[in-house]
Design a protein around this motif. Structure first.
Motif, short mmCIF file in Angstrom:
data_model
loop_
_atom_site.label_atom_id
_atom_site.label_comp_id
_atom_site.label_asym_id
_atom_site.label_seq_id
_atom_site.Cartn_x
_atom_site.Cartn_y
_atom_site.Cartn_z
N GLU A 53 0.85 -1.18 0.00
CA GLU A 53 0.00 0.00 0.00
C GLU A 53 0.89 1.25 0.00
OE1 GLU A 53 -2.47 0.33 3.46
OE2 GLU A 53 -0.78 0.37 4.86
N ASP A 54 0.53 2.21 -0.82
CA ASP A 54 1.30 3.45 -0.94
C ASP A 54 0.34 4.64 -1.07
OD1 ASP A 54 3.51 5.17 -1.23
OD2 ASP A 54 3.60 4.86 -3.40
N PRO A 55 -0.50 4.87 -0.05
CA PRO A 55 -1.57 5.87 -0.18
C PRO A 55 -1.06 7.30 -0.31
CG PRO A 55 -1.42 5.07 2.08
CD PRO A 55 -0.54 4.18 1.26
N THR A 56 0.13 7.58 0.16
CA THR A 56 0.67 8.95 0.08
C THR A 56 1.61 9.14 -1.11
OG1 THR A 56 2.49 8.39 1.57
CG2 THR A 56 0.47 9.24 2.58
N LEU A 57 1.76 8.11 -1.94
CA LEU A 57 2.61 8.15 -3.13
C LEU A 57 4.10 8.35 -2.81
CD1 LEU A 57 0.48 10.35 -5.59
CD2 LEU A 57 0.65 7.87 -5.53
N VAL A 58 4.50 8.09 -1.58
CA VAL A 58 5.90 8.30 -1.19
C VAL A 58 6.81 7.37 -1.98
CG1 VAL A 58 7.56 8.09 0.68
CG2 VAL A 58 5.36 9.18 1.10
N ILE A 59 6.45 6.10 -2.07
CA ILE A 59 7.28 5.14 -2.79
C ILE A 59 7.23 5.41 -4.29
CG2 ILE A 59 7.69 2.70 -3.26
CD1 ILE A 59 6.36 2.10 -0.54
N ALA A 60 6.03 5.65 -4.80
CA ALA A 60 5.88 5.93 -6.23
C ALA A 60 6.70 7.14 -6.65
CB ALA A 60 4.41 6.13 -6.58
N GLN A 61 6.72 8.18 -5.83
CA GLN A 61 7.49 9.37 -6.16
C GLN A 61 8.99 9.11 -6.05
OE1 GLN A 61 5.82 12.36 -3.59
NE2 GLN A 61 4.06 12.73 -4.94
N ALA A 62 9.41 8.31 -5.07
CA ALA A 62 10.83 7.99 -4.91
C ALA A 62 11.36 7.23 -6.12
CB ALA A 62 11.05 7.17 -3.64
N TYR A 63 10.50 6.44 -6.77
CA TYR A 63 10.89 5.66 -7.94
C TYR A 63 10.60 6.38 -9.25
CZ TYR A 63 12.29 1.42 -5.52
OH TYR A 63 12.97 0.51 -4.75
N GLY A 64 10.09 7.60 -9.18
CA GLY A 64 9.80 8.32 -10.40
C GLY A 64 8.61 7.80 -11.17
N MET A 65 7.77 6.99 -10.51
CA MET A 65 6.57 6.48 -11.17
C MET A 65 5.56 7.61 -11.41
SD MET A 65 6.00 3.03 -8.97
CE MET A 65 7.30 1.80 -8.76
N VAL A 66 5.56 8.58 -10.52
CA VAL A 66 4.76 9.78 -10.70
C VAL A 66 5.66 10.98 -10.39
CG1 VAL A 66 2.55 8.71 -10.12
CG2 VAL A 66 3.94 9.69 -8.30
N ALA A 67 5.32 12.13 -10.94
CA ALA A 67 6.10 13.34 -10.68
C ALA A 67 5.85 13.81 -9.25
CB ALA A 67 5.71 14.43 -11.68
N PRO A 68 6.82 14.51 -8.66
CA PRO A 68 6.69 14.94 -7.25
C PRO A 68 5.43 15.74 -6.97
CG PRO A 68 8.93 15.25 -8.02
CD PRO A 68 8.13 14.86 -9.22
N GLN A 69 4.93 16.51 -7.97
CA GLN A 69 3.77 17.35 -7.73
C GLN A 69 2.45 16.62 -7.96
OE1 GLN A 69 5.95 17.68 -10.13
NE2 GLN A 69 4.98 18.13 -12.11
N ASP A 70 2.48 15.37 -8.45
CA ASP A 70 1.24 14.65 -8.72
C ASP A 70 0.55 14.25 -7.42
OD1 ASP A 70 1.70 14.87 -11.38
OD2 ASP A 70 2.34 12.79 -11.69
N ASN A 71 -0.78 14.25 -7.45
CA ASN A 71 -1.54 13.84 -6.28
C ASN A 71 -2.44 12.65 -6.56
OD1 ASN A 71 -3.51 14.99 -7.82
ND2 ASN A 71 -3.85 16.76 -6.49
N ASP A 72 -2.25 11.99 -7.69
CA ASP A 72 -2.97 10.76 -7.97
C ASP A 72 -2.04 9.80 -8.69
OD1 ASP A 72 -3.22 10.88 -10.94
OD2 ASP A 72 -4.42 12.66 -10.50
N SER A 73 -2.54 8.59 -8.92
CA SER A 73 -1.68 7.52 -9.45
C SER A 73 -1.92 7.23 -10.91
CB SER A 73 -1.92 6.24 -8.64
OG SER A 73 -3.28 5.82 -8.79
N ALA A 74 -2.44 8.22 -11.66
CA ALA A 74 -2.81 7.97 -13.05
C ALA A 74 -1.65 7.45 -13.89
CB ALA A 74 -3.39 9.24 -13.67
N THR A 75 -0.42 7.86 -13.56
CA THR A 75 0.73 7.44 -14.36
C THR A 75 1.48 6.27 -13.73
OG1 THR A 75 2.12 9.09 -13.28
CG2 THR A 75 1.06 9.73 -15.33
N VAL A 76 0.95 5.71 -12.68
CA VAL A 76 1.67 4.64 -12.00
C VAL A 76 1.41 3.31 -12.68
CG1 VAL A 76 2.03 3.45 -9.81
CG2 VAL A 76 1.53 5.87 -9.81
N ARG A 77 2.23 2.95 -13.66
CA ARG A 77 2.19 1.63 -14.30
C ARG A 77 3.59 1.37 -14.84
NH1 ARG A 77 -1.61 -1.95 -16.31
NH2 ARG A 77 -3.38 -0.58 -15.96
#
Length: 223
Positions: free
Chosen positions: A113-137
């Motif tokens: 679970e990554d509800p705050t996008l901390v892991i996704a942002q650390a891996y560049g899956m989403v941009a730092p300013q994004d607030n949703d997971s639309a690009t997380v794939r």
């Protein structure tokens, strides 16, 4: 704008600009469907870390069914699977129960679970300013030393190919000693390519025009 400034701006804004092949995968700890988990606990074996936009979505559901059915293929290659999304742990549980009841397959690899996008942002899956997971794939192939060896990104409306994930893993393992190269469409058991010579004498002595840089090694990796 100078090239340097343009490059800096692009690297700040592009979603996948944070990590590159060869970088160490950022360590993290999180809750998952198999309990508390830390990425560094998987050192010593290969790891495929992949993200999905959300639970209970059609494309992601087909992907997880396919990956669960292929889990033994990854295990046979000493490779663990680990998934990531913004949904809560209990959403993951409900989704996995639905998958089991509907498709007759149990997803036993961990889903983080990554509800705050901390892991996704650390891996560049989403941009730092994004607030949703639309690009997380995104898929990260991580070697036993914790280095990122390959990455791929898909849009939310196109499912990933499980056979291609396995083929990529096979190719990475086949060339891991640095002696060979995997050509286009390479499959396990097929010959690798030799590393090209860096000697001018070898270039001039080669029988054919391309023989100094384009030769099969005669070695392959079977499964």
């Amino acid at each position: 704008m100078t090239n340097h400034a343009l490059r800096d701006s692009t690297e700040r804004d592009a979603p996948c600009a944070g990590l590159r092949i060869g970088d160490q995968a950022p360590d993290f700890s999180a809750r998952s469907t198999t309990g508390d988990i830390r990425l560094s606990d998987f050192r010593g074996r290969w790891l495929v870390l992949f993200s999905h936009p959300a639970d209970f979505t059609p494309v992601c559901t087909t992907e997880f069914v396919a990956l669960a059915r292929a889990a033994e293929e990854f295990e046979r290659r000493d490779c663990a699977l680990m998934a990531l999304s913004v949904d809560s742990l209990f959403s993951h549980f409900a989704w996995l129960r639905m998958i089991r009841d509907r498709f007759g397959v149990e997803v036993r690899f961990p889903i983080i679970e990554d509800p705050t996008l901390v892991i996704a942002q650390a891996y560049g899956m989403v941009a730092p300013q994004d607030n949703d997971s639309a690009t997380v794939r995104t898929i990260f192939f991580i070697d036993p030393q914790g280095a990122i060896r390959a990455m791929s990104c898909y849009p939310a409306n196109v499912g990933r190919s499980t056979p291609e994930m396995i083929r990529t893993l096979d190719a990475l393992q086949a060339v891991d000693d640095g002696r060979g190269l995997a050509p286009a469409n390479w499959q396990p058991g097929e010959s690798l390519l030799r590393q090209p010579s860096a000697s001018l004498d070898d270039v001039f002595a080669a029988e054919g025009q391309a023989d100094w840089f384009l030769q099969q090694s005669g070695e392959g990796a079977g499964r």
